[in-house]
Design a protein around this motif. Structure first.
Motif, short mmCIF file in Angstrom:
data_model
loop_
_atom_site.label_atom_id
_atom_site.label_comp_id
_atom_site.label_asym_id
_atom_site.label_seq_id
_atom_site.Cartn_x
_atom_site.Cartn_y
_atom_site.Cartn_z
N THR A 15 0.82 -1.22 0.00
CA THR A 15 0.00 0.00 0.00
C THR A 15 0.85 1.27 0.00
O THR A 15 0.43 2.30 -0.51
N ARG A 16 2.09 1.18 0.55
CA ARG A 16 2.94 2.37 0.59
C ARG A 16 3.30 2.83 -0.82
O ARG A 16 3.71 3.96 -1.02
N SER A 17 3.23 1.91 -1.77
CA SER A 17 3.67 2.26 -3.13
C SER A 17 2.51 2.46 -4.10
O SER A 17 2.71 2.52 -5.30
N TYR A 169 10.08 0.34 11.70
CA TYR A 169 10.76 -0.96 11.76
C TYR A 169 10.60 -1.67 13.10
O TYR A 169 10.15 -1.07 14.08
N GLY A 170 11.05 -2.92 13.15
CA GLY A 170 11.23 -3.62 14.42
C GLY A 170 12.53 -3.11 15.02
O GLY A 170 13.55 -3.01 14.33
N ILE A 171 12.50 -2.73 16.30
CA ILE A 171 13.68 -2.13 16.95
C ILE A 171 14.12 -3.04 18.10
O ILE A 171 13.29 -3.51 18.88
N VAL A 203 16.36 -5.26 9.60
CA VAL A 203 16.13 -5.23 8.15
C VAL A 203 15.56 -6.59 7.77
O VAL A 203 15.61 -7.51 8.57
N GLY A 204 15.05 -6.70 6.60
CA GLY A 204 14.39 -7.96 6.24
C GLY A 204 15.35 -9.10 5.97
O GLY A 204 15.34 -9.71 4.90
N ARG A 205 16.21 -9.42 6.92
CA ARG A 205 17.14 -10.54 6.80
C ARG A 205 17.19 -11.28 8.13
O ARG A 205 17.51 -10.69 9.17
N TYR A 227 -0.27 -10.88 12.54
CA TYR A 227 0.62 -11.82 13.24
C TYR A 227 2.05 -11.44 12.88
O TYR A 227 2.47 -11.61 11.73
N GLN A 228 2.77 -10.89 13.85
CA GLN A 228 4.07 -10.28 13.58
C GLN A 228 5.22 -11.26 13.86
O GLN A 228 5.28 -11.85 14.95
N LEU A 229 6.13 -11.38 12.90
CA LEU A 229 7.34 -12.17 13.12
C LEU A 229 8.10 -11.61 14.32
O LEU A 229 8.67 -12.34 15.13
N THR A 230 8.07 -10.27 14.45
CA THR A 230 8.76 -9.61 15.56
C THR A 230 8.29 -10.15 16.92
O THR A 230 9.10 -10.34 17.83
N ASP A 231 6.99 -10.41 17.06
CA ASP A 231 6.47 -10.88 18.35
C ASP A 231 6.97 -12.31 18.64
O ASP A 231 7.24 -12.66 19.79
C1 G1P Z 1 8.72 -5.96 8.61
C2 G1P Z 1 8.99 -6.32 10.06
C3 G1P Z 1 9.83 -5.25 10.73
C4 G1P Z 1 11.12 -5.05 9.96
C5 G1P Z 1 10.78 -4.74 8.49
C6 G1P Z 1 12.05 -4.71 7.66
O1 G1P Z 1 7.91 -4.79 8.57
O2 G1P Z 1 7.73 -6.48 10.71
O3 G1P Z 1 10.13 -5.65 12.06
O4 G1P Z 1 11.87 -4.02 10.53
O5 G1P Z 1 9.94 -5.74 7.91
O6 G1P Z 1 11.76 -4.28 6.36
P1 G1P Z 1 7.09 -4.36 7.24
O7 G1P Z 1 8.08 -3.66 6.36
O8 G1P Z 1 6.56 -5.62 6.64
O9 G1P Z 1 6.01 -3.45 7.73
#
Ligand code: G1P
Length: 290
Positions: A15-17, A169-171, A203-205, A227-231
């Motif tokens: 949606t951001r794009s 981002y996830g911090i 970042v996404g790695r 459902y967040q991978l971060t959680d």
């Molecule tokens: C996801 C993750 C986030 C991470 C990010 C990296 O967020 O939930 O923790 O920092 O990717 O790109 P999204 O970009 O899907 O919102």
């Protein structure tokens, strides 16, 4: 055991794009001459992750097709003697073993990774987000795999971001135990800048082990009711261990217009045939001559 499979979730809406992504997946937006996701797959291949598992949806078939033969196009290129283009399109089709898994509902990144469980089975695996591009001397995912191998622990990649961007981002909250290596204590998904414990953004790695699936299965909806991978990583960090590696290199978030446009210019400037003309045009824009 070393990871050979990489999960690349590509089922998000982008949606951001919008409106660019109304019918074109964000991962297929071109970054100079290639779609964004091709850079991600090339990074995986450089790290010997030859089995690429796309977590996809009905609208994203075009991504799998990009990594497949296009026989009518190849016939045309052969007939018209365009051998170098033929080589390029063939090479994309042959670079990886593509496996596709459907995410039937867009319920978040954690849910997307869980969808690939039957494919990765009992092996460690990598996760690479399809719209996060990283460029470095040693591929970013390889930097993580090396640490995962020596430390025998799941690892996430982080980069330092300006404070005003932490809410994207996830911090992590973590202790540095060697230069650029962190033991993660907490992970917060998209925190308010005033609550963020650091500026170290995921970042996404990721390099993970199948134990993450237990946490993914037991997730409650989190940020944005997804459902967040971060959680799941947070639960893993509390119960067991999770490391973070500060990645060397340059990162472009394709969903961010300034990053997306910079990525295009970055690659175009590396093309000697285009460079001079592009620099001249950019100079004109910057000095407002036209
Ligand atoms: C996801 C993750 C986030 C991470 C990010 C990296 O967020 O939930 O923790 O920092 O990717 O790109 P999204 O970009 O899907 O919102």
């Amino acid at each position: 055991m070393e990871a050979t499979k990489v999960i690349i979730p590509v089922a998000g809406w982008g949606t951001r794009s919008l409106p660019a992504t109304k019918n074109v997946p964000k991962e297929m937006l071109p970054v100079y001459k290639k779609p964004a996701v091709q850079y991600v797959v090339e990074e995986a291949i450089e790290a010997d992750l030859n089995d690429v598992v796309f977590v996809t949806n009905q609208q994203k078939r075009i991504i799998e097709d990009h990594f497949d033969y296009n026989l009518s196009l190849e016939a045309l290129l052969r007939r018209t003697g365009k051998e170098h283009l033929l080589r390029d399109v063939r090479q994309v089709a042959e670079m990886a073993n593509i496996i596709s898994v459907r995410q039937k509902e867009q319920l978040g990144l954690g849910h997307a990774v869980l969808c690939a469980r039957e494919v990765v089975k009992q092996e460690p695996f990598a996760v690479m987000v399809g719209d996060d591009l990283m460029f470095s001397r040693s591929p970013a995912i390889k930097q993580l795999m090396e640490v995962a191998k020596t430390e025998h622990m799941p690892v996430v990649g982080v980069v330092e971001v300006p404070r005003e961007r932490v809410s994207k981002y996830g911090i992590i909250q973590a202790e540095e135990f060697a230069p650029g290596l962190y033991r993660v204590r907490h992970v917060f998904e998209k925190p308010d800048p005033k609550d963020a414990p650091s500026r170290l953004a995921i970042v996404g790695r990721y390099v993970l082990t199948p134990e993450i699936f237990h946490y993914l299965e037991n997730l409650e909806p989190g940020y944005d009711l997804e459902y967040q991978l971060t959680d799941a990583l947070q639960a893993l960090a509390l119960d067991k261990r999770l490391l973070a590696v500060k990645l060397e290199g340059r990162r472009f978030d394709i969903g961010d217009w300034a990053d997306y446009l910079s990525a295009n210019i970055y690659f175009a400037l590396k093309d000697e045939e285009l460079k001079d003309e592009l620099v001249e045009r950019l100079g004109e824009f910057l000095t407002n001559k036209k």
